[in-house]
Enzyme design. Structure first.
Site, mmCIF file in Angstrom:
data_model
loop_
_atom_site.group_PDB
_atom_site.id
_atom_site.type_symbol
_atom_site.label_atom_id
_atom_site.label_comp_id
_atom_site.label_asym_id
_atom_site.label_seq_id
_atom_site.Cartn_x
_atom_site.Cartn_y
_atom_site.Cartn_z
ATOM 1 N N GLY A 15 0.721 -0.959 -0.119
ATOM 2 C CA GLY A 15 -0.622 -0.101 0.015
ATOM 3 C C GLY A 15 0.984 1.664 -0.310
ATOM 4 C CB ILE A 17 1.745 4.176 4.551
ATOM 5 C CG1 ILE A 17 1.081 5.452 4.627
ATOM 6 C CG2 ILE A 17 2.903 4.652 5.998
ATOM 7 C CD1 ILE A 17 -0.047 5.883 5.172
ATOM 8 C CG ASN A 40 -7.248 0.177 -0.627
ATOM 9 O OD1 ASN A 40 -7.279 0.723 -2.172
ATOM 10 N ND2 ASN A 40 -7.357 0.962 0.366
ATOM 11 C CB SER A 129 -5.714 7.757 12.185
ATOM 12 O OG SER A 129 -6.015 8.889 11.481
ATOM 13 C CE1 TYR A 153 -9.283 6.630 9.578
ATOM 14 C CE2 TYR A 153 -8.971 4.635 8.813
ATOM 15 C CZ TYR A 153 -8.712 5.118 9.309
ATOM 16 O OH TYR A 153 -6.688 5.780 9.156
ATOM 17 C CE LYS A 157 -6.409 3.437 11.095
ATOM 18 N NZ LYS A 157 -5.067 1.927 10.708
ATOM 19 C CE1 TYR A 181 0.353 5.282 9.341
ATOM 20 C CE2 TYR A 181 1.554 5.981 11.379
ATOM 21 C CZ TYR A 181 0.610 4.841 9.574
ATOM 22 O OH TYR A 181 1.164 3.173 9.900
ATOM 23 C CG PHE A 182 -1.112 14.495 12.588
ATOM 24 C CD1 PHE A 182 -0.118 13.908 12.633
ATOM 25 C CD2 PHE A 182 -1.890 15.480 12.677
ATOM 26 C CE1 PHE A 182 -0.486 13.577 14.732
ATOM 27 C CE2 PHE A 182 -2.033 15.387 14.198
ATOM 28 C CZ PHE A 182 -1.597 14.576 15.223
ATOM 29 C CG ASN A 203 -6.812 11.350 0.961
ATOM 30 O OD1 ASN A 203 -6.014 10.125 1.638
ATOM 31 N ND2 ASN A 203 -7.969 12.133 2.717
ATOM 32 N NE ARG A 235 -8.161 17.952 8.050
ATOM 33 C CZ ARG A 235 -9.042 18.686 8.530
ATOM 34 N NH1 ARG A 235 -8.534 19.967 9.007
ATOM 35 N NH2 ARG A 235 -10.749 17.942 8.292
#
Ligand code: WQD
Length: 344
Positions: A15, A17, A40, A129, A153, A157, A181-182, A203, A235
């Site tokens: 994926g 990351i 995915n 996250s 979601y 987390k 993570y941001f 995104n 962000r």
């Protein structure tokens, strides 16, 4: 199996990351073993990783809940650590299909935790996250900031973190790290791996690059009436290569504090608005980005960015790359993908 190798099981390693973390692991002398069912991600990422790293990539097309096959992998490659990326992560989709998210995100974690205990894995790194902070009262957020959730979601987390907190004390030899993570952005400098959403991106940055590439007619800015300097949401956009290196830092951490699991914010500590992202893209690429101001998106929060003191001090990790570099590499990757798809 060579005994001097430090095998790291990387679930979801094909994926966005995960693949960048595979590169970072190899650069630091680890041997990643990718576990991915490619639901995915694209299989050709494996070939591209081999091109980037100039070495064979060990991978298995296995779902995280397929324990018999995972046991076979762990018998063949006794892992020093596990990095668990594999999960569904689209906020909007999670609202439409909460049970899919509960089944996969909880089911996969439970399966992996059982195997970590069974095989006495020393290090466990979990992909969490900033979404667990919900809509924070105080900015920047630190690891003690209140947690909540804004979507199924985000709920998965938050609950996954709590499951790990409840479970790990029964595995005293395992050191667990939760990385919050941001907003991951950008791509590897080779231009061969990056964010490759199927269909319409969720995104911001992939939407910007697809608009600039002519795939999308225009970008819609979801609201410019927030109480921020330019009215658009803020962000903490962190370069995916910096984020990948934070995972290696977690594996190498000699943190012998009694905290287990230990939680870290992984961001830049700086906030950037949507309009700033757009203007930075235009300045770097010289391309005018067609956009309109639309209504706010359901569930969006006004502003969030990280207090990164803890990860800076405890893991001796700090983000190094700039927003400009993230945008430039994301644009390079977009052009690579377009060219690749045009040849199909
Ligand atoms: C960023 C900003 C949008 C698209 C999500 C998840 C989070 C993490 C990162 C997994 C927002 C604006 C976006 C567009 C826009 N993922 N935007 N037009 O929502 O901050 O975070 O992705 O862990 O958990 O919640 O990221 O990139 O979707 O949005 O104006 O076409 O860009 O309103 O302000 P977000 P995003």
């Amino acid at each position: 199996m060579e005994t001097d190798k430090k095998y790291i099981l990387v679930t979801g390693g094909a994926g966005y990351i995960g693949s960048h973390t595979v590169v970072a692991l190899i650069e630091k002398g680890f041997t990643p073993v990718i576990i991915d069912d490619f639901r995915n991600s694209n299989k050709d990422v494996i070939q591209r990783l081999q091109t980037i790293t100039k070495q064979e990539i060990i991978y298995f097309n296995i779902a995280c809940q397929d324990q018999p096959r995972l046991r076979g992998v762990l018998e063949q490659f006794p892992a020093f650590g596990v990095i668990h990326f594999a999960a569904d992560k689209a906020v909007g989709e999670s609202v439409e299909k909460p049970l899919k998210y509960f089944d996969n995100n909880f089911g996969s974690l439970i399966s992996i935790l059982e195997l970590i205990q069974e095989y006495n894995i020393e290090k466990f790194v979990f992909s969490s996250s900033c979404t667990v902070y919900g809509d924070p009262e105080i900015i920047p957020v630190n690891e003690e900031s209140p947690v909540s959730y804004n979507s199924p979601y985000g709920y998965t987390k938050k609950v996954c973190e709590e499951m790990i907190e409840q479970f790990i004390p029964s595995c005293p030899s395992v050191k667990a790290t939760l990385l919050r993570y941001f907003n991951p952005v950008g791509a590897h400098e080779s231009g061969l791996i990056g964010e490759e959403p199927d269909g319409k991106p969720n995104n911001l940055l992939p939407f910007i690059t697809q608009t600039a590439a002519g795939i999308r007619k225009e970008l819609t800015v979801f609201g410019d009436d927030y109480d921020t300097p330019d009215g658009t949401c803020i962000r903490d956009y962190i370069h995916v290569v910096d984020l990948a290196e934070a995972h290696v830092a977690a594996l190498e951490s000699l943190d012998d504090s009694k905290d287990n699991p230990v939680v870290y914010n992984v961001g830049t500590g700086k906030g950037t608005s949507v309009l700033e992202m757009i203007s930075t893209f235009e300045n770097i690429t010289g391309k005018q980005l067609p956009y309109t101001i639309g209504p706010r998106r359901e569930g969006d929060i006004k502003e969030i960015f990280a207090n990164t003191d803890k990860v800076n001090q405890k893991l001796n990790w700090k983000s190094k790359k700039t927003i400009e570099d993230a945008i430039a590499t994301a644009w390079s990757f977009e052009q690579y993908i377009r060219e690749k798809r045009s040849k199909k």
